[in-house]
Motif scaffolding. Structure first.
Motif, PDB file in Angstrom:
ATOM      1  N   ALA A  15       0.856  -1.190   0.000  1.00  0.00           N
ATOM      2  CA  ALA A  15       0.000   0.000   0.000  1.00  0.00           C
ATOM      3  C   ALA A  15       0.890   1.237   0.000  1.00  0.00           C
ATOM      4  O   ALA A  15       1.904   1.281   0.705  1.00  0.00           O
ATOM      5  CB  ALA A  15      -0.900  -0.009   1.226  1.00  0.00           C
ATOM      6  N   PHE A  16       0.552   2.192  -0.830  1.00  0.00           N
ATOM      7  CA  PHE A  16       1.325   3.431  -0.920  1.00  0.00           C
ATOM      8  C   PHE A  16       0.373   4.609  -0.787  1.00  0.00           C
ATOM      9  O   PHE A  16      -0.787   4.528  -1.196  1.00  0.00           O
ATOM     10  CB  PHE A  16       2.036   3.520  -2.274  1.00  0.00           C
ATOM     11  N   ILE A  47       4.615   7.356   2.281  1.00  0.00           N
ATOM     12  CA  ILE A  47       3.777   8.427   1.752  1.00  0.00           C
ATOM     13  C   ILE A  47       4.637   9.286   0.815  1.00  0.00           C
ATOM     14  O   ILE A  47       5.700   9.770   1.206  1.00  0.00           O
ATOM     15  CB  ILE A  47       3.250   9.332   2.902  1.00  0.00           C
ATOM     16  N   PHE A  48       4.187   9.439  -0.415  1.00  0.00           N
ATOM     17  CA  PHE A  48       4.905  10.262  -1.394  1.00  0.00           C
ATOM     18  C   PHE A  48       4.173  11.585  -1.520  1.00  0.00           C
ATOM     19  O   PHE A  48       2.969  11.674  -1.251  1.00  0.00           O
ATOM     20  CB  PHE A  48       4.977   9.529  -2.729  1.00  0.00           C
ATOM     21  N   SER A  49       4.906  12.594  -1.922  1.00  0.00           N
ATOM     22  CA  SER A  49       4.250  13.889  -1.957  1.00  0.00           C
ATOM     23  C   SER A  49       4.464  14.575  -3.300  1.00  0.00           C
ATOM     24  O   SER A  49       5.554  14.523  -3.892  1.00  0.00           O
ATOM     25  CB  SER A  49       4.788  14.704  -0.776  1.00  0.00           C
ATOM     26  N   ILE A  50       3.367  15.142  -3.817  1.00  0.00           N
ATOM     27  CA  ILE A  50       3.430  15.878  -5.075  1.00  0.00           C
ATOM     28  C   ILE A  50       3.172  17.333  -4.704  1.00  0.00           C
ATOM     29  O   ILE A  50       2.076  17.678  -4.259  1.00  0.00           O
ATOM     30  CB  ILE A  50       2.306  15.422  -6.039  1.00  0.00           C
ATOM     31  N   SER A  51       4.173  18.153  -4.837  1.00  0.00           N
ATOM     32  CA  SER A  51       3.978  19.557  -4.475  1.00  0.00           C
ATOM     33  C   SER A  51       5.066  20.403  -5.101  1.00  0.00           C
ATOM     34  O   SER A  51       6.057  19.887  -5.604  1.00  0.00           O
ATOM     35  CB  SER A  51       4.029  19.716  -2.957  1.00  0.00           C
ATOM     36  N   ILE A  97      10.469  12.191   0.603  1.00  0.00           N
ATOM     37  CA  ILE A  97      10.856  11.968   1.999  1.00  0.00           C
ATOM     38  C   ILE A  97      10.257  10.640   2.457  1.00  0.00           C
ATOM     39  O   ILE A  97       9.050  10.428   2.344  1.00  0.00           O
ATOM     40  CB  ILE A  97      10.286  13.092   2.909  1.00  0.00           C
ATOM     41  N   PHE A  98      11.104   9.755   2.942  1.00  0.00           N
ATOM     42  CA  PHE A  98      10.645   8.455   3.442  1.00  0.00           C
ATOM     43  C   PHE A  98      10.624   8.496   4.965  1.00  0.00           C
ATOM     44  O   PHE A  98      11.369   9.282   5.565  1.00  0.00           O
ATOM     45  CB  PHE A  98      11.561   7.340   2.921  1.00  0.00           C
ATOM     46  N   SER A  99       9.799   7.665   5.536  1.00  0.00           N
ATOM     47  CA  SER A  99       9.705   7.774   6.982  1.00  0.00           C
ATOM     48  C   SER A  99       9.844   6.408   7.637  1.00  0.00           C
ATOM     49  O   SER A  99       9.313   5.399   7.166  1.00  0.00           O
ATOM     50  CB  SER A  99       8.378   8.461   7.312  1.00  0.00           C
TER      51      SER A  99
END
Lengths: 390, 390
Positions: free
Chosen positions: A352-353, A384-388, B384-386
Motif C-alpha cells: 500500500a502506498f 507516503i509520497f508527496s506531489i507539491s 521523503i521516506f519515513s
C-alpha cells in the motif's frame, strides 16, 4: 485458418479440419546453471514462479486441450495445490532426464486424450508464449509431421578437440539455435520415443532430432521472435523481469477519483498513454487500485472506500491519493493518512502506498504512479509520497 | 605468473618475460537487433553507456597499454570528449563491418605501439570483464598464438536447408559458443588480416577463424563464466542492469552519522553485510553519500554538512537522514527538511532522498537505504521516506 473466438473451444481449424492440440512441459530439471538452491522453474519473479507464468500463458489459449506438466515430487505438491481447479492442467511425475520426462508426459497424454492430433513440447522456463506462434508451429507440424522454432545464432559456434583447441568454426549464417515451442503429429512423437535408444533418452536434448531419426519425419523450422529464449542463468531472471515490466500488461482500477475531474482525467490520460489499462470496476485480476480520499472526508468514508479491495485476491497493490486542494496537509491529516495507509497494508496484505497531492499540483504524479504500479516495491510499502511545488 | 601490484605498470609477467598487451574494441555497429534508435553500445544503463562500462573496466586493468575503440563518427565525438584525459584510450574510425573495424584498430595499434606483443579483441557490448580471465587468455595467446573463451551451448544448434527444413542437429556436447575476449600474438593477428579475403572482411564474424586459416595458428579455447555474454537484445540490457545491481560494487560515504552512535553502527553493519562498502571520507567514485542532520541543528549546519558533496562529480545520489529522537517531526521541521532535500537535488544535480527517523526507530531503515542506493530512482528523487512505528 482462424483461431476460435469462443473461449473454451477446445480445437482449432486448419482448413476444414478440427485439430486436438495438447502441450507437454518438462519441468523436472534442477537448474544447476542458475546457481540458486531453487530449481529455475520455481524461482519467483514478482511473487510468481516461472513455471506458473508458463502454465498461465497456456491456459489463456482456449484451444489447448491439456497442459501436461512433468515435475519433481516437491514441484508436484506445489503445482497440484495451485491448479487443482483447472481441469486442463495435469501434473505428473518427471523422469531422470529431459527426454524421460517428456516421454512420461506423452504416456500420460495417451491415457487422458487418446484422440490427440498434435503434441506441443515447450520448456517450463520459457514463460513468454504467444498464441499466434503456437498455432503456426502446430499447423506446420500437422502439415509436415514435426516443426520447431529457430533463432539466428548470437555467438559463432565452434568445435573443440579433447585438448581444448579449435577444430573448426561454423559459418554463422548456415546454422540456427533451436528454441521452443516444438510440435509433432501425435503418431510421430509417439513413434520417435518408442524407437529411440536408452542413450538418446539419457543424453539427448533435441526432440526434433528424434522425430527425424526414428519417425522419419520432415521437420519444418520457423523463425521465431527473441522473447522465446530459455531462462538459464540468473541474469535471465533479471531480463524476464524487465520484459514483464515493459510488456504493458498492467491494469488499474480508479475508485473515487472522479470526485476531482481534473485529477481523474490526468490519471486516465497519463496511464493510458503508457499502455496501462484504466477502469472503474474491479475486474478479476488487476495491477493496482487507486483510491481517492478527500481531505475533508469523515474517517468512515476513507474506510468505506477502501473496504472494496479487501476481498480482491489477485490485486498487486493499493495506492491511496489524498488531495489537499487548499495547500499543505496539516499535521493531523498527514498522520491520519499515514495511519490509514499502514492499516490498509496490514489488512489487505498487499503493498500500500500513499500519495499526497497538495494544491492540486499534479506535476510528476504520473511518473510516481507509474513507478509505484510497475515496481510495486514491498520495501516502499507503507510510505507516503508527496506531489507539491515545495 | 603474477599481475603487477603497481598501478600504471604497463606490462605483465609471464615467467621471465614482460608482455606488452593492448586491446582493440570494435564499437561501430548499429545494433539493429536491439530495436532501439540508439546503437546498443551507446544505450545507457543507470546513466552510463554500455561502451563506457566496457572502457572503464579495461582502464581498471593497469597492465593494458592501449585501449583502442573503433567507432562511428557520432560515437567518436562522444567518446573523445569523455576520455580526453585518458592517454591509454584511443578513439578511431570504425569500418563498414566488424572485421574492417578490427583491422582499422590493428592498423592504428601498429602506429601507436609497434612493440605490442599481444592484441586482445573484445566487443564493446560485453561490459563485464575480469582481469584474471583477460590475463589467462593473453597468456594462452602468448603460448599458442591465439586464444578465445567459450561457453556451453544453451540451445541445440541446427543446420537448416533453403526451404526451412531441418538438415541436422549438432550434438550439443561437441560444440561451444565462441565468446570474447580473444587474444592473439601481434604477428598472428596482423598476418591473419593481411592475408584474408575481402569476403572474410565483409561477411566473416570470427577472428579465431582468420588466425587459424590465414596465420596457421593453433587456437586455444578456455572455458569462461556466463557473465561474458554479448548484450544483443533489449532484454540483455535488463539483464545487465540486474547483474550490476547484484554485483555489490556499491560504496557509500557516511557523513555526520557518528553523531548518533546507534544509527552509525546500524547503518555500517547492515550495509556491510549486504556487501556495500562504507567509509567516512569521500573517495573519487561512490554510489551514495549518507548525511545525518539533527533535528536541533541550526539551518546553516545542514547547509554546511551538505556543502561537501557539491564538487563530487562521480556520485550517484545523496541521502539525508533526519533523526527526531523525541518522537514525531513537527510540521515546520518536516517542511524545512523537504525543502532542504529538494534544494540539494537541484544544486547537486544528483538524486536526493530524505529519510525521517522518528523516535530512533530503525526498523526497516536498512531495507530503505539499500533500496535507495541500489535503485537510485530519478522518479523518487526529492521524496521523503519515513521510518516509524506509526
Amino acid at each position: 485458418m482462424v483461431s476460435s473466438p469462443i473461449l473454451n473451444c477446445h480445437y482449432f481449424f486448419v482448413g476444414q479440419m478440427d485439430l486436438n492440440v495438447s502441450v507437454v512441459v518438462p519441468a523436472a530439471g534442477c537448474g544447476e546453471r542458475m546457481n540458486t538452491s531453487t530449481p529455475k522453474q520455481f524461482c519467483k519473479i514478482r511473487g510468481k514462479t516461472i513455471i506458473s507464468y508458463t502454465i498461465e500463458a497456456f491456459l489463456r489459449i482456449p484451444w489447448l486441450q491439456n497442459v501436461i506438466i512433468t515435475t519433481s515430487p516437491e514441484g508436484h505438491r506445489t503445482l497440484c495445490d495451485l491448479y487443482k481447479g483447472q481441469p486442463r492442467v495435469k501434473i505428473i511425475a518427471g523422469g531422470s532426464t529431459r527426454h524421460r520426462s517428456i516421454l512420461n508426459g506423452i504416456t500420460a497424454l495417451t491415457q487422458v486424450q487418446p484422440d490427440c492430433d498434435i503434441v506441443v513440447i515447450h520448456d517450463g522456463v520459457r514463460p513468454l508464449i504467444e498464441e499466434d506462434l503456437l498455432m503456426n508451429v502446430a499447423m506446420a507440424a500437422h502439415k509436415h509431421g514435426a516443426a520447431g522454432v529457430v533463432r539466428p545464432l548470437v555467438s559463432t559456434v565452434v568445435a573443440v578437440d579433447a585438448d581444448g583447441f579449435l577444430v573448426e568454426s561454423l559459418p554463422r549464417t548456415e546454422y540456427r539455435a533451436s528454441e521452443m515451442p516444438q510440435a509433432f503429429r501425435y503418431q510421430v512423437i509417439q513413434m520417435a520415443y518408442q524407437q529411440c535408444s536408452d542413450y538418446d533418452l539419457d543424453y539427448g536434448t533435441e526432440c526434433l532430432h528424434l522425430a527425424q531419426k526414428y519417425a522419419g519425419s520432415k521437420v519444418k523450422l520457423l523463425d521465431g521472435p527473441d522473447y522465446l529464449w530459455k531462462l538459464t542463468y540468473k541474469k535471465d531472471l533479471y531480463a524476464f523481469e524487465g520484459v514483464l515490466k515493459e510488456s504493458r500488461s498492467f491494469s488499474v482500477c480508479l475508485i473515487g477519483c472522479d470526485e476531482v475531474p481534473l485529477l481523474f482525467d490526468f490519471i486516465r490520460q497519463s496511464l493510458s498513454s503508457d499502455g496501462i489499462k484504466c477502469s472503474e470496476v474491479l475486474p478479476s485480476a488487476i495491477s493496482a487500485v487507486i483510491i481517492h480520499l478527500g481531505a475533508s472526508d469523515a474517517p468512515d468514508v476513507w474506510l468505506e472506500k477502501c473496504d472494496i479491495i479487501q476481498s480482491e485476491t489477485d490485486l498487486q497493490c493499493v495506492i491511496c491519493l489524498l488531495t489537499v486542494p487548499d495547500g499543505v496537509a496539516h499535521k493531523e491529516l498527514h498522520n491520519s493518512f499515514t495511519h490509514h495507509v499502514k492499516r490498509l497494508k496490514s489488512v489487505t496484505k498487499k503493498n500500500a502506498f500513499g500519495v499526497i497531492i497538495q494544491g492540486l499540483e499534479l506535476k510528476n504524479l504520473d511518473e510516481i504512479l507509474r513507478h509505484l504500479i510497475k515496481e510495486n516495491s514491498a520495501v516502499l510499502s507503507g510510505q507516503i509520497f508527496s506531489i507539491s511545488e515545495i
